[in-house]
Design a protein around this motif. Structure first.
Motif, mmCIF file in Angstrom:
data_model
loop_
_atom_site.group_PDB
_atom_site.id
_atom_site.type_symbol
_atom_site.label_atom_id
_atom_site.label_comp_id
_atom_site.label_asym_id
_atom_site.label_seq_id
_atom_site.Cartn_x
_atom_site.Cartn_y
_atom_site.Cartn_z
ATOM 1 N N MET A 1 -85.287 -27.836 -20.024
ATOM 2 C CA MET A 1 -84.028 -27.580 -20.725
ATOM 3 C C MET A 1 -83.002 -28.659 -20.386
ATOM 4 S SD MET A 1 -83.869 -23.387 -20.662
ATOM 5 C CE MET A 1 -82.490 -23.384 -19.641
ATOM 6 N N GLU A 2 -83.015 -29.144 -19.154
ATOM 7 C CA GLU A 2 -82.062 -30.168 -18.758
ATOM 8 C C GLU A 2 -82.383 -31.528 -19.354
ATOM 9 O OE1 GLU A 2 -81.638 -30.360 -14.552
ATOM 10 O OE2 GLU A 2 -81.075 -28.253 -14.385
ATOM 11 N N SER A 3 -83.640 -31.807 -19.570
ATOM 12 C CA SER A 3 -84.026 -33.131 -20.052
ATOM 13 C C SER A 3 -84.319 -33.147 -21.547
ATOM 14 C CB SER A 3 -85.240 -33.638 -19.268
ATOM 15 O OG SER A 3 -86.344 -32.777 -19.495
ATOM 16 N N GLN A 4 -83.868 -32.165 -22.283
ATOM 17 C CA GLN A 4 -84.099 -32.139 -23.720
ATOM 18 C C GLN A 4 -83.233 -33.183 -24.421
ATOM 19 O OE1 GLN A 4 -82.871 -28.478 -25.512
ATOM 20 N NE2 GLN A 4 -81.085 -28.306 -24.200
ATOM 21 N N ALA A 5 -83.614 -33.526 -25.619
ATOM 22 C CA ALA A 5 -82.860 -34.502 -26.401
ATOM 23 C C ALA A 5 -81.491 -33.926 -26.750
ATOM 24 C CB ALA A 5 -83.626 -34.848 -27.674
ATOM 25 N N LYS A 6 -80.446 -34.729 -26.513
ATOM 26 C CA LYS A 6 -79.092 -34.294 -26.842
ATOM 27 C C LYS A 6 -78.220 -35.521 -27.018
ATOM 28 C CE LYS A 6 -78.258 -33.641 -21.971
ATOM 29 N NZ LYS A 6 -78.881 -32.751 -21.062
ATOM 30 N N TYR A 7 -77.099 -35.321 -27.683
ATOM 31 C CA TYR A 7 -76.169 -36.413 -27.909
ATOM 32 C C TYR A 7 -75.104 -36.425 -26.821
ATOM 33 C CZ TYR A 7 -78.100 -37.044 -32.569
ATOM 34 O OH TYR A 7 -78.927 -37.281 -33.615
ATOM 35 N N GLU A 8 -74.683 -37.608 -26.433
ATOM 36 C CA GLU A 8 -73.573 -37.780 -25.509
ATOM 37 C C GLU A 8 -72.299 -37.963 -26.336
ATOM 38 O OE1 GLU A 8 -73.784 -37.442 -22.261
ATOM 39 O OE2 GLU A 8 -75.950 -37.163 -22.315
ATOM 40 N N TYR A 9 -71.142 -37.920 -25.653
ATOM 41 C CA TYR A 9 -69.871 -38.107 -26.339
ATOM 42 C C TYR A 9 -69.851 -39.427 -27.106
ATOM 43 C CZ TYR A 9 -68.288 -34.385 -23.226
ATOM 44 O OH TYR A 9 -68.143 -33.205 -22.558
ATOM 45 N N TYR A 10 -69.332 -39.419 -28.290
ATOM 46 C CA TYR A 10 -69.120 -40.586 -29.157
ATOM 47 C C TYR A 10 -70.407 -41.300 -29.535
ATOM 48 C CZ TYR A 10 -64.339 -39.748 -27.711
ATOM 49 O OH TYR A 10 -63.141 -39.159 -27.466
ATOM 50 N N GLU A 11 -71.528 -40.684 -29.337
ATOM 51 C CA GLU A 11 -72.789 -41.307 -29.711
ATOM 52 C C GLU A 11 -73.001 -41.147 -31.217
ATOM 53 O OE1 GLU A 11 -77.461 -41.148 -28.236
ATOM 54 O OE2 GLU A 11 -75.948 -39.912 -27.256
#
Length: 187
Positions: A26-36
């Protein structure tokens, strides 16, 4: 028998590793960072604008005297809502649910929880009648001393209703003659 304890410890550690690997996914799933950038949205932005009409819980919106108990850095002195019978009834209900366990049903600080507190006893709210209304609201909203914030349990109107009810308890205590009835025009 001596091998049973190390075997149980090894089994427990093995179980922890398996569960931590599961949680790690769950921690290493694909996600967007701020302003990406994002190819998913037509405007190419990953950060989304909140829907219209939403109010963030973390910051005050509107009249700060109502939402924080302070205006221009100064504690408000009076309750900024119309104090009427329904507001007092709501305040009594919420006070009895949230506050009376520590501060007592009468607001005098006498309760079963207070009797068992080792650190610091909750204050008698009756003895704090000289404090401005915003003081009580801020204490409910942000916490005070070892008292936690109750902003998650009480919304803005309910917090002011509790303050109004505390004021009613204080007024009842300071009424000359003690338990004599208050004239109808003063109720």
């Amino acid at each position: 028998m001596r091998w049973l304890i190390p075997a149980a410890g090894l089994a427990a550690l093995t179980g922890c590793n398996v569960s931590s690997e599961f949680l790690q996914r769950m921690e290493s799933q694909a996600k967007y960072e701020y302003y990406e950038a994002s190819e998913f949205w037509p405007d190419g932005r990953a950060m989304r604008v909140p829907p219209a009409g939403t109010v963030p819980r973390e910051r005050p919106v509107g009249n700060p005297g109502i939402s924080t108990g302070r205006a221009n850095g100064v504690t408000v002195t009076s309750i900024p809502l119309t104090v009427d019978k329904p507001l007092l009834a709501l305040g009594q209900k919420k006070y009895n649910i949230v506050c009376s366990q520590c501060h007592g049903v009468l607001g005098d600080g006498n309760s079963i929880v207070a009797e068992n507190m080792a650190l610091r006893l909750p204050p008698s709210l009756l003895e704090l009648a000289d404090k401005p209304a915003g003081h009580f609201y801020t204490a409910i909203n942000e916490g005070y001393g070892i008292m936690p914030s109750f902003s998650g349990e009480l919304d803005t109107r309910e917090r002011w209703a509790v303050v109004a009810y505390v004021r009613a308890l204080q007024a009842a205590r300071s009424t000359p003659g003690g338990a004599q009835p208050v004239p109808q025009e003063n109720r």
